[in-house]
Design an enzyme around this catalytic site. Structure first.
Site, short mmCIF file in Angstrom:
data_model
loop_
_atom_site.label_atom_id
_atom_site.label_comp_id
_atom_site.label_asym_id
_atom_site.label_seq_id
_atom_site.Cartn_x
_atom_site.Cartn_y
_atom_site.Cartn_z
N GLU A 95 0.83 -1.20 0.00
CA GLU A 95 0.00 0.00 0.00
C GLU A 95 0.86 1.26 0.00
OE1 GLU A 95 -2.83 0.04 3.21
OE2 GLU A 95 -3.69 -1.91 2.63
N GLU A 127 -8.62 1.92 -4.44
CA GLU A 127 -9.70 1.61 -3.49
C GLU A 127 -10.41 2.88 -3.06
OE1 GLU A 127 -8.63 -1.06 -0.35
OE2 GLU A 127 -10.54 -0.78 0.71
O1 KIV Z 1 -6.58 -6.96 1.86
C1 KIV Z 1 -7.43 -6.81 0.97
O2 KIV Z 1 -8.48 -7.48 0.94
C2 KIV Z 1 -7.18 -5.80 -0.04
C3 KIV Z 1 -8.24 -5.57 -1.07
C4 KIV Z 1 -9.37 -4.83 -0.47
C5 KIV Z 1 -7.72 -4.87 -2.26
O3 KIV Z 1 -6.16 -5.18 -0.03
#
Ligand code: KIV
Length: 262
Positions: A116, A181
């Site tokens: 991220e 997201e």
């Molecule tokens: O951890 C997860 O489920 C995610 C998705 C929402 C993209 O990163």
């Protein structure tokens, strides 16, 4: 078995204007069902913390948990690309911490990793180390405490410009795709058009190169519903019905019957 999907193949799907289907899974059974259904990319998300382990949010996922669940999911997959999610605290300190953590996920069975935020130096180092890497921008759940909740991001012009700049940096660093997201669909559309690598949306509207959804949201297993999700099964109701029937039949002496006996 049809050919295994690789990170370059995911990139190629955008060039072929073919939508990329992605979903999360956390163990071999779930991953094998997604694989059999023809899903292209299975993300072993750090959402395992809240979806499966009863923890408050993804900040509580650890590298050990992610290694365990990535290994389990990878064992259930023959075709889809398995992507292991780098959890909070496993890549932020330094580039070398990031490469070490990602290597553990790859050795557990992932064929790519996701991280991220705005970390082009980490993405470049992973790519250099032979580890295909996905970015994740917009509402990045590991930063929920900074955002003050799971809120839509990039809602104004400055936010949209900074999201686009980060996406271009990650692409330049070698990311093979980027999850967007909780961002407005028009912002996701401009980012998708500006990038040559695919965007994978969740709560980012219909114009991304593909979509990712969380296992329990897809199947209606949880107690909450979300605007960005669509349950394709009333899973919770169906499972509860079946379990109540099992309990009733055991109590009533209907199961096991002679047919189930030796
Ligand atoms: O951890 C997860 O489920 C995610 C998705 C929402 C993209 O990163």
């Amino acid at each position: 078995m049809s050919e295994r999907i690789t990170a370059p193949r995911i990139f190629q799907l955008k060039q072929d204007r073919t939508k990329i289907v992605c979903a999360t899974a956390y163990d071999a059974l779930e991953a094998s069902l997604l694989d059999e259904a023809g899903v292209d990319l299975i993300l072993v998300g750090d959402s395992v913390a809240s979806v499966k382990l009863g923890l408050a949010n993804t900040v509580f996922a650890t590298l050990e948990m992610m290694v365990h669940h990535t290994a389990a999911a990878a064992r259930g997959v023959e075709r889809a690309l398995v992507v292991g999610d780098l959890p909070f605290g496993s890549y932020q300190s330094s580039v070398s911490q990031c490469v070490d953590s990602a290597s553990k996920l790859m050795q557990a069975g992932a064929r790519a990793v996701k991280l991220e935020g705005d970390f082009p130096d980490r993405v470049a180092a992973l790519t250099h180390a032979g580890i295909p890497t996905m970015g994740h921008l917009g509402m990045t759940p590991q930063s929920v405490n900074k955002f003050g909740g799971h809120r839509v991001q990039a809602k104004d012009a400055d936010g949209a410009a900074s999201l686009l700049a980060s996406a271009l940096e990650l692409q330049q660093a070698g990311a093979f795709a980027i999850v967007l997201e909780l961002v407005p669909s028009e912002v996701a559309r401009s980012v998708t058009e500006a990038l040559s690598i695919p965007t994978i949306g969740i709560g980012a509207g219909p114009y991304c190169s593909g979509e990712v959804q969380v296992w329990s949201d897809l199947l209606g297993l949880g107690t909450r519903t979300y605007k960005h999700a669509k349950p394709y099964l009333s899973g919770r109701e169906l499972i509860l019905g079946a379990l109540r029937q099992y309990a009733a039949e055991v109590r009533e002496g209907k199961f096991p019957s002679e047919d189930n006996s030796f």
